[in-house]
Write an enzyme that holds these catalytic residues in place. Structure first.
Site, PDB file in Angstrom:
ATOM      1  NE  ARG A  95      -3.924  -0.010   2.051  1.00  0.00           N
ATOM      2  CZ  ARG A  95      -5.045   0.321   2.900  1.00  0.00           C
ATOM      3  NH1 ARG A  95      -5.083  -0.472   4.118  1.00  0.00           N
ATOM      4  NH2 ARG A  95      -5.833   0.975   2.899  1.00  0.00           N
ATOM      5  CG  ASP A 130      -8.559  11.909   3.654  1.00  0.00           C
ATOM      6  OD1 ASP A 130      -9.317  12.874   3.699  1.00  0.00           O
ATOM      7  OD2 ASP A 130      -9.130  10.878   3.687  1.00  0.00           O
ATOM      8  CG  ASP A 155     -16.960   7.835   2.729  1.00  0.00           C
ATOM      9  OD1 ASP A 155     -16.397   6.623   2.830  1.00  0.00           O
ATOM     10  OD2 ASP A 155     -16.687   8.567   2.014  1.00  0.00           O
ATOM     11  NE  ARG A 158     -20.133   3.919  -0.904  1.00  0.00           N
ATOM     12  CZ  ARG A 158     -18.635   3.719  -1.069  1.00  0.00           C
ATOM     13  NH1 ARG A 158     -17.744   3.978  -0.273  1.00  0.00           N
ATOM     14  NH2 ARG A 158     -18.515   3.317  -2.343  1.00  0.00           N
ATOM     15  NE  ARG A 160     -28.475  12.670   3.013  1.00  0.00           N
ATOM     16  CZ  ARG A 160     -28.821  13.512   1.992  1.00  0.00           C
ATOM     17  NH1 ARG A 160     -28.072  13.982   1.229  1.00  0.00           N
ATOM     18  NH2 ARG A 160     -30.290  14.098   1.860  1.00  0.00           N
ATOM     19  CG  HIS A 182     -12.696   8.310   1.392  1.00  0.00           C
ATOM     20  ND1 HIS A 182     -13.914   8.111   1.138  1.00  0.00           N
ATOM     21  CD2 HIS A 182     -12.017   7.709  -0.003  1.00  0.00           C
ATOM     22  CE1 HIS A 182     -14.214   7.068   0.116  1.00  0.00           C
ATOM     23  NE2 HIS A 182     -12.802   6.901  -0.481  1.00  0.00           N
TER      24      HIS A 182
END
Ligand SMILES: NC(=O)c1ccc[n+]([C@@H]2O[C@H](COP(=O)([O-])OP(=O)(O)OC[C@H]3O[C@@H](n4cnc5c(N)ncnc54)[C@H](O)[C@@H]3O)[C@@H](O)[C@H]2O)c1
Length: 327
Positions: A95, A130, A155, A158, A160, A182
């Protein structure tokens, strides 16, 4: 007679990265009628040509909009430049290696945009959004308001959606925000959640739809956090909801709407945090983030926000000392 619209008044959006997210965003933006001109750029020229042809063939069905391929010169008079360019993770690649690669891609694009003296807003979508927003801000040298990330707007949408279907209430009557990174450390700001103006703490007991709402809240928050993993397991990547979330942010900028959106923004002392980009409620307008709303978060929410900030600071630190040093 009405004066002809000058080129300054045209709403122009440049998309850097014509892959799955960039093209889906372009398709949704064209249908929204928000932009007069959409320009696609990608290092893969064949891909851009193919995407543009496929999109312009739909022109009779879109509101009037120019869609074309372009070059770096298009940055200069763009109102919004959206960066969806990035490399996908290769087998065996860590990563951190991927982060370095994407930091180099987005950092170079940001520097290029700045060198073309654009007056627009830079909107980063590439992941990790970010950290890359931070890199783009530093490499461009722009004021912090003009470099933003799509952050947790997706997000929050999602969240809501899940609350709406769980509570059986129209999603438009549900106001709810996911804050922080995020990514894995994001969290639901329950203290800011309301259904039709009623705070969720008061709404749940009177709704009576479930007896175990405290447990359900944890499940909903977990589902939001894991959404992307589920979609990626099913089909390899996400594109539709993110495309729409980015259209929402673009609209707030192009129409100077002063919309409250949880975009990723540079934090300089707000909420007791410094020197990272992450998502908090922001007022978004034609100059980007014009104000950060320092909502009175609950103590555990503030702790979650600082936890996100610590994780992001460490990721930024991991880039320092590298050839792509952002310090
Ligand atoms: N922020 C969010 O909510 C969110 C959601 C979904 C995906 N994403 C991110 O969006 C990015 C794009 O995803 P995708 O599925 O469209 O990937 P993709 O591989 O389909 O598209 C990426 C495109 O970037 C292009 N590219 C790479 N380097 C470039 C450069 N230097 N200049 C111009 N173009 C370049 C590639 O040629 C490719 O077409 C990824 O980083 C992904 O993780 C973010």
């Amino acid at each position: 007679m009405k004066k002809k619209e000058s080129s300054e008044q045209r709403r122009k959006v440049v998309i850097v990265g014509a892959g799955s997210v960039g093209a889906t965003y372009c398709y949704a933006l064209a249908q929204s009628g928000l932009a007069d001109e959409i320009v696609l750029l990608d290092r893969n020229n064949d891909l851009v040509q193919g995407q543009v042809l496929d999109l312009v063939h739909g022109q009779p069905f879109f509101p009037t909009v120019i869609i074309r391929s372009g070059s770096e010169k298009d940055y200069t008079d763009a109102n919004v430049i959206v960066i969806t360019a990035g490399a996908a993770q290769r087998p065996g690649e860590t990563r951190l290696q991927l982060l370095r690669k994407n930091a180099e891609i987005v950092g170079n694009i940001a520097e290029d945009i700045a060198s073309h003296e654009s007056k627009g807003v830079m909107l980063i979508v590439s992941n990790p959004v970010d950290v890359l927003s931070y890199v783009a801000l530093k490499r461009s040298g722009w004021d912090r308001n003009r470099v933003i990330g799509s952050g947790t707007v997706l997000d929050s949408s999602r969240f809501r959606h899940l609350l709406s279907s769980y509570c059986g209430v129209d999603v438009h009557n549900v106001h709810a925000y996911i804050l922080g990174e995020h990514g894995d450390s994001e969290f639901a700001a329950w203290s800011m959640t309301n259904v039709a103006g009623i705070n969720i703490d008061e709404y749940c007991p009177i709704c009576g739809k479930c007896s175990d709402w405290k447990k359900q809240r944890k499940n909903i928050e977990k589902q939001v956090r894991e959404s992307a993993y589920h979609i990626i397991n099913y089909k390899g990547s996400t594109q539709f909801a993110v495309g729409l979330a980015v259209v929402r942010i673009t609209g707030a900028i192009l129409r100077s709407q002063n919309s409250v959106l949880t975009v990723s923004t540079f934090i300089d002392g707000e909420f007791g945090i410094k020197d990272v980009c992450l998502s908090v409620p922001c007022v978004v307008s034609d100059r980007g983030v014009i104000r950060i709303i320092e909502s009175p978060l609950a103590a555990e929410e503030l702790a979650s926000l600082s936890n996100s900030a610590d994780i992001l600071s460490k990721a930024i630190d991991s880039l320092k000392g590298d050839a792509r040093d952002v310090s």
